[in-house]
Design an enzyme around this catalytic site. Structure first.
Site, PDB file in Angstrom:
ATOM      1  N   LYS A  86     -12.403  -7.984  -5.872  1.00  0.00           N
ATOM      2  CA  LYS A  86     -13.226  -6.551  -5.551  1.00  0.00           C
ATOM      3  C   LYS A  86     -12.164  -5.722  -6.780  1.00  0.00           C
ATOM      4  O   LYS A  86     -12.731  -4.607  -6.654  1.00  0.00           O
ATOM      5  CB  LYS A  86     -13.571  -6.717  -4.757  1.00  0.00           C
ATOM      6  N   LYS A  98      -7.522 -14.435  -9.197  1.00  0.00           N
ATOM      7  CA  LYS A  98      -8.490 -15.210  -8.311  1.00  0.00           C
ATOM      8  C   LYS A  98     -10.098 -13.350  -8.202  1.00  0.00           C
ATOM      9  O   LYS A  98      -8.969 -12.773  -9.046  1.00  0.00           O
ATOM     10  CB  LYS A  98      -8.234 -14.906  -6.554  1.00  0.00           C
ATOM     11  N   LYS A 151       0.476  -1.184   0.009  1.00  0.00           N
ATOM     12  CA  LYS A 151       0.486   0.035   0.188  1.00  0.00           C
ATOM     13  C   LYS A 151       0.926   0.814  -0.033  1.00  0.00           C
ATOM     14  O   LYS A 151       0.484   2.013  -0.220  1.00  0.00           O
ATOM     15  CB  LYS A 151      -1.256   0.402   0.982  1.00  0.00           C
TER      16      LYS A 151
END
Ligand code: ATP
Ligand code: LTN
Length: 334
Positions: free
Chosen positions: A200, A197, A115
């Site tokens: 979202k 995968k 991040k």
């Protein structure tokens, strides 16, 4: 443990909309857990502001996520579904735990490194201590088990270390949590790249089916799903795209992959993709109808939010008071 029951805690950030992967791989399986565990599912909005958010947008996404939990079948009378920011104990315990966490431990967290690289202009202290807040979430409710994805296992390990460190100094204060593996559904892959995968936070909206996608969008995304040129519907490693579609169809219809293969024997990819799309549309329809209904019923939803926050407040305060006493804060005479 709370009373006779084991405790389960999990949290989700309201970043991006939930996907079919989140539903089939997690949410759907959580519905029955309330019989076995005392469950807490938090919309972790304190975690969300570690990256810059638009306030109105954050509020709206958080409410949608909370509503989606209920629409997916988590009964709010049996599962404590609440906003993290409504229970001040999370931030209070996080502060105390911060004083028991070493910089070196946090420096090793891979999510922080990822991040920080992504948000190089805003590497704030909250982003650095994010895992400590997560530890506070879990320990505040004396959780025995925590269902999380693989990427969160490192944070859970830190949580266990902090709990053990604290207990070694002050006696048995915290329950040491375990990751919850339980019965997991198939791992659903991206429709655009079946080696990844379905996620979202994928930047390509065609890669994921969102739980709030309308039927046309769902069908369109399946029509565009990446497959192969083999031309046969077989469940094997060499055909990851088709294999993923078989997994999705099987999860939605309750059939085994072998039954699905038999059902579509000799059929073309076009026809199969259509059938998968339709199966997903029918699986999501009741959830979507319930979502719309709940979302419009402001009074009902507000009531649930208030009651559950009070419940979370009640259980969290027990742990927090104990911790405050252990570390030497003065007794409260009010
Ligand atoms: P992000 O993109 O923000 O990392 P995500 O969609 O990968 O999010 P998580 O928030 O990490 O999802 O996971 C929430 C839960 O959903 C976890 O229990 C995880 O195992 C499950 N889950 C997520 N994606 C999938 C998937 N594609 N297939 C099956 N289960 C999934
Ligand atoms: N960090 C997690 C969300 C999260 C969580 C938690 C999960 C915050 N607190 C406590 C389980 C238990 C994430 O980003 N998926």
């Amino acid at each position: 443990m709370i009373g006779e029951q084991k405790v389960l805690f999990s949290g989700m950030q309201a970043t991006g909309s939930l996907t079919l992967g989140n539903y089939l791989g997690a949410l759907k399986n959580w519905v029955s857990l309330a019989d076995e565990y005392m469950t807490f599912y938090s919309v972790v909005d304190l975690h969300s502001i570690t990256v810059r958010q638009d306030p109105a947008e954050l509020r709206s996404r958080a409410r949608r996520l909370l509503t989606l939990y209920i629409a997916a079948g988590l009964d709010p009378e049996k599962n404590c579904i609440y906003y993290q920011s409504h229970v001040s104990g999370h931030a209070e315990l996080a502060w105390i735990l911060n004083c028991f966490t070493y910089m070196g431990e946090l420096n090793r967290m891979t999510q922080f490194k990822d991040k920080a690289a992504k948000h190089a202009d805003n590497i704030n202290a909250g982003l650095f201590t994010y895992p400590v807040l997560m530890a506070a979430d879990i320990l505040l409710y004396q959780a025995d088990v925590v269902p999380v994805g693989k990427d969160q296992l490192q944070h859970l390990e830190l949580t266990r270390n902090l709990a053990q460190r604290f207990n070694a100094i002050y006696g048995d204060v915290f329950t040491i949590p375990e990751p919850y593996m339980g019965k997991t559904g198939a791992s659903i892959k991206s429709l655009q790249d079946p080696s990844k995968k379905m996620s979202k936070s994928d930047e390509n909206p065609n890669a994921s089916i969102y739980l709030t996608d309308d039927p046309d969008t769902i069908i369109r995304k399946f029509k565009r799903a990446v497959t192969d040129s083999e031309g046969q519907i077989l469940y094997r490693e060499e055909q990851p795209g088709i294999r993923n579609l078989i997994d999705i169809y099987s999860a939605c219809t309750g059939k085994t992959p072998e039954e699905t293969v038999r059902e579509f024997d000799g059929k073309g990819y076009g026809e199969f993709k259509m059938a998968v799309g339709e199966a997903v549309v029918s699986t999501l329809r009741p959830l979507q109808e319930r979502f719309q209904q709940l979302f419009q019923d402001k009074a009902y939803l507000d009531g649930i939010i208030k009651e559950n926050a009070q419940k979370a407040q009640y259980y969290s305060a027990k742990t927090l008071r104990k911790v405050q006493k252990k570390v030497g804060f003065p007794e409260r005479l009010f």
